[in-house]
Design a protein around this motif. Sequence first.
Motif, mmCIF file in Angstrom:
data_model
loop_
_atom_site.group_PDB
_atom_site.id
_atom_site.type_symbol
_atom_site.label_atom_id
_atom_site.label_comp_id
_atom_site.label_asym_id
_atom_site.label_seq_id
_atom_site.Cartn_x
_atom_site.Cartn_y
_atom_site.Cartn_z
ATOM 1 N N ASP A 20 0.822 -1.218 0.000
ATOM 2 C CA ASP A 20 0.000 0.000 0.000
ATOM 3 C C ASP A 20 0.857 1.269 0.000
ATOM 4 O OD1 ASP A 20 -2.374 -1.401 -0.072
ATOM 5 O OD2 ASP A 20 -2.534 -1.533 2.104
ATOM 6 N N LYS A 60 -0.550 1.787 10.969
ATOM 7 C CA LYS A 60 -0.483 2.016 9.527
ATOM 8 C C LYS A 60 -0.724 3.489 9.187
ATOM 9 C CE LYS A 60 -2.163 0.455 5.120
ATOM 10 N NZ LYS A 60 -3.083 -0.358 4.344
ATOM 11 N N PHE A 64 1.868 5.960 7.299
ATOM 12 C CA PHE A 64 1.464 6.729 6.118
ATOM 13 C C PHE A 64 1.752 8.210 6.303
ATOM 14 C CE2 PHE A 64 -0.199 5.373 2.225
ATOM 15 C CZ PHE A 64 -0.472 4.025 2.365
ATOM 16 N N LEU A 124 -17.313 4.443 -7.939
ATOM 17 C CA LEU A 124 -16.320 4.362 -6.865
ATOM 18 C C LEU A 124 -16.236 2.991 -6.214
ATOM 19 C CD1 LEU A 124 -16.849 7.825 -5.118
ATOM 20 C CD2 LEU A 124 -15.139 7.195 -6.803
ATOM 21 N N TRP A 130 -11.117 2.037 -10.780
ATOM 22 C CA TRP A 130 -9.871 2.526 -10.181
ATOM 23 C C TRP A 130 -8.668 2.313 -11.090
ATOM 24 C CZ3 TRP A 130 -10.510 6.101 -6.892
ATOM 25 C CH2 TRP A 130 -11.656 6.110 -6.094
ATOM 26 N N GLU A 152 -4.383 17.263 -3.856
ATOM 27 C CA GLU A 152 -5.443 16.284 -3.586
ATOM 28 C C GLU A 152 -4.980 15.066 -2.785
ATOM 29 O OE1 GLU A 152 -8.469 17.058 -4.148
ATOM 30 O OE2 GLU A 152 -8.246 18.725 -5.528
ATOM 31 N N PHE A 153 -3.713 14.691 -2.905
ATOM 32 C CA PHE A 153 -3.254 13.473 -2.231
ATOM 33 C C PHE A 153 -2.349 13.766 -1.035
ATOM 34 C CE2 PHE A 153 -4.726 12.004 -6.278
ATOM 35 C CZ PHE A 153 -5.347 10.802 -5.977
ATOM 36 N N PHE B 46 -16.787 15.433 -8.217
ATOM 37 C CA PHE B 46 -16.564 13.985 -8.211
ATOM 38 C C PHE B 46 -15.069 13.661 -8.134
ATOM 39 C CE2 PHE B 46 -15.425 10.204 -10.709
ATOM 40 C CZ PHE B 46 -16.042 9.224 -9.950
ATOM 41 N N LEU B 47 -14.251 14.458 -8.830
ATOM 42 C CA LEU B 47 -12.794 14.222 -8.803
ATOM 43 C C LEU B 47 -12.270 14.322 -7.374
ATOM 44 C CD1 LEU B 47 -11.432 16.230 -11.873
ATOM 45 C CD2 LEU B 47 -11.739 13.759 -11.672
ATOM 46 N N ARG B 48 -12.753 15.337 -6.648
ATOM 47 C CA ARG B 48 -12.337 15.498 -5.255
ATOM 48 C C ARG B 48 -12.745 14.274 -4.427
ATOM 49 N NH1 ARG B 48 -11.449 20.133 -2.149
ATOM 50 N NH2 ARG B 48 -9.762 20.397 -3.635
ATOM 51 N N ASP B 49 -13.992 13.832 -4.620
ATOM 52 C CA ASP B 49 -14.487 12.651 -3.890
ATOM 53 C C ASP B 49 -13.657 11.410 -4.224
ATOM 54 O OD1 ASP B 49 -16.445 14.257 -2.879
ATOM 55 O OD2 ASP B 49 -18.039 13.492 -4.176
ATOM 56 N N ALA B 50 -13.350 11.254 -5.515
ATOM 57 C CA ALA B 50 -12.598 10.069 -5.943
ATOM 58 C C ALA B 50 -11.196 10.076 -5.323
ATOM 59 C CB ALA B 50 -12.517 10.021 -7.470
ATOM 60 N N CYS B 51 -10.562 11.243 -5.282
ATOM 61 C CA CYS B 51 -9.224 11.332 -4.678
ATOM 62 C C CYS B 51 -9.280 10.996 -3.190
ATOM 63 C CB CYS B 51 -8.627 12.723 -4.874
ATOM 64 S SG CYS B 51 -8.186 13.064 -6.588
ATOM 65 N N ARG B 52 -10.297 11.497 -2.518
ATOM 66 C CA ARG B 52 -10.462 11.213 -1.079
ATOM 67 C C ARG B 52 -10.638 9.706 -0.850
ATOM 68 N NH1 ARG B 52 -8.696 15.187 -0.531
ATOM 69 N NH2 ARG B 52 -9.413 17.210 0.211
ATOM 70 N N ARG B 53 -11.455 9.095 -1.701
ATOM 71 C CA ARG B 53 -11.725 7.668 -1.563
ATOM 72 C C ARG B 53 -10.461 6.854 -1.850
ATOM 73 N NH1 ARG B 53 -16.652 4.725 -2.111
ATOM 74 N NH2 ARG B 53 -17.598 6.757 -1.820
ATOM 75 N N TYR B 54 -9.758 7.259 -2.882
ATOM 76 C CA TYR B 54 -8.496 6.589 -3.271
ATOM 77 C C TYR B 54 -7.533 6.598 -2.091
ATOM 78 C CZ TYR B 54 -4.575 5.478 -6.425
ATOM 79 O OH TYR B 54 -3.513 4.885 -7.052
ATOM 80 N N LEU B 55 -7.402 7.770 -1.508
ATOM 81 C CA LEU B 55 -6.496 7.956 -0.372
ATOM 82 C C LEU B 55 -6.913 7.094 0.816
ATOM 83 C CD1 LEU B 55 -4.078 9.806 -0.131
ATOM 84 C CD2 LEU B 55 -5.563 11.605 0.741
ATOM 85 N N VAL B 58 -6.174 3.391 0.135
ATOM 86 C CA VAL B 58 -4.759 3.037 0.246
ATOM 87 C C VAL B 58 -4.341 3.034 1.714
ATOM 88 C CG1 VAL B 58 -2.409 3.741 -0.317
ATOM 89 C CG2 VAL B 58 -4.157 3.845 -2.052
ATOM 90 N N ARG B 59 -4.778 4.024 2.460
ATOM 91 C CA ARG B 59 -4.417 4.113 3.875
ATOM 92 C C ARG B 59 -4.961 2.946 4.678
ATOM 93 N NH1 ARG B 59 -5.787 10.303 4.791
ATOM 94 N NH2 ARG B 59 -3.778 11.216 4.287
ATOM 95 N N GLU B 60 -6.168 2.530 4.296
ATOM 96 C CA GLU B 60 -6.790 1.450 5.046
ATOM 97 C C GLU B 60 -6.550 0.089 4.409
ATOM 98 O OE1 GLU B 60 -10.745 3.001 5.215
ATOM 99 O OE2 GLU B 60 -9.894 4.791 6.136
ATOM 100 N N GLY B 61 -5.832 0.101 3.286
ATOM 101 C CA GLY B 61 -5.406 -1.160 2.684
ATOM 102 C C GLY B 61 -6.483 -1.931 1.971
ATOM 103 N N GLU B 63 -8.449 -3.050 -1.346
ATOM 104 C CA GLU B 63 -8.066 -3.151 -2.763
ATOM 105 C C GLU B 63 -9.236 -2.798 -3.652
ATOM 106 O OE1 GLU B 63 -5.083 -3.478 -4.325
ATOM 107 O OE2 GLU B 63 -4.630 -2.929 -2.297
#
Lengths: 199, 63
Positions: A20, A60, A64, A124, A130, A152-153, B46-55, B58-61, B63
């Motif tokens: 991750d 974790k 991070f 989503l 993804w 954003e990240f 939506f882009l903002r939401d998608a980035c938040r979800r992506y993050l 990944v943080r919570e592992g 997939e």
Amino acid sequence: MSPDSSPLMDDVFVTALRHDLLKFARLQLRNDALAEDMIQEALAAALAGARRFEGRAALKTWIFAILRNKIVDHFRVSGRVTNVSALSPEEAGLDQAFEALFKANEHWAPDARPSAWGDPEEALVQQRFWAVFDACLNHLPAGTARVFMMREFLELETAEICRALEITAGNCNVILHRARNGLRRCLDKNWFSPEPTRC
Amino acid sequence: MLSCRQATRLMSEAQDRKLGLAEKMSLELHLAMCKGCTNYRAQVSFLRDACRRYLADVREGQE
């Protein structure tokens, strides 16, 4: 808790964690060797930190945060040598594509008018979405992607990004707008492929 | 009257700073009349939401 019972001594936990961390670092850095180095440093710092955590999730999250800070520092240092405000041919291409969305009066050209994406929440929860999102992020030109990623990240405010990269607020806005429009068009084309709408 | 091109810039900036009252009013006025820009706003958000979800994933592992 003895050092031996630390989750960081558990191979299964560390392998999953590295996976991750690497995913996150690669996306930010676009350089596998550098991403590996940063992860090593973050894990080493975590081991040296010897903090106690209620559970692995908290550990974790903490690692991070260490990695995130290392990436921010890296961008602060490299931002002064990388000129993100210089316009590469790819970035000029994105700008031209943006201008082509509009008629001479600056209103949407009929075939470029943004359409409704239906229920994007549905996207989503889909694995394939993804993969497309990843591809679209990686498809952004490097300088544009860096500013977008920092916003954003790495969740920096634009003022912090301007300071770190030594660019003006106006420049920062232009780059973020370019990134968002590029991503939006990439997702539109490769995922949502919607029906045209009327204004 | 804001053009669609100008409106897209304001909609991007609204993700990064609080718009001024005049900016906000001219944007809302434009959006009330323009479906294309209304869709654009939803896409950018939506882009903002998608980035938040992506993050978060990944943080919570996940997939």
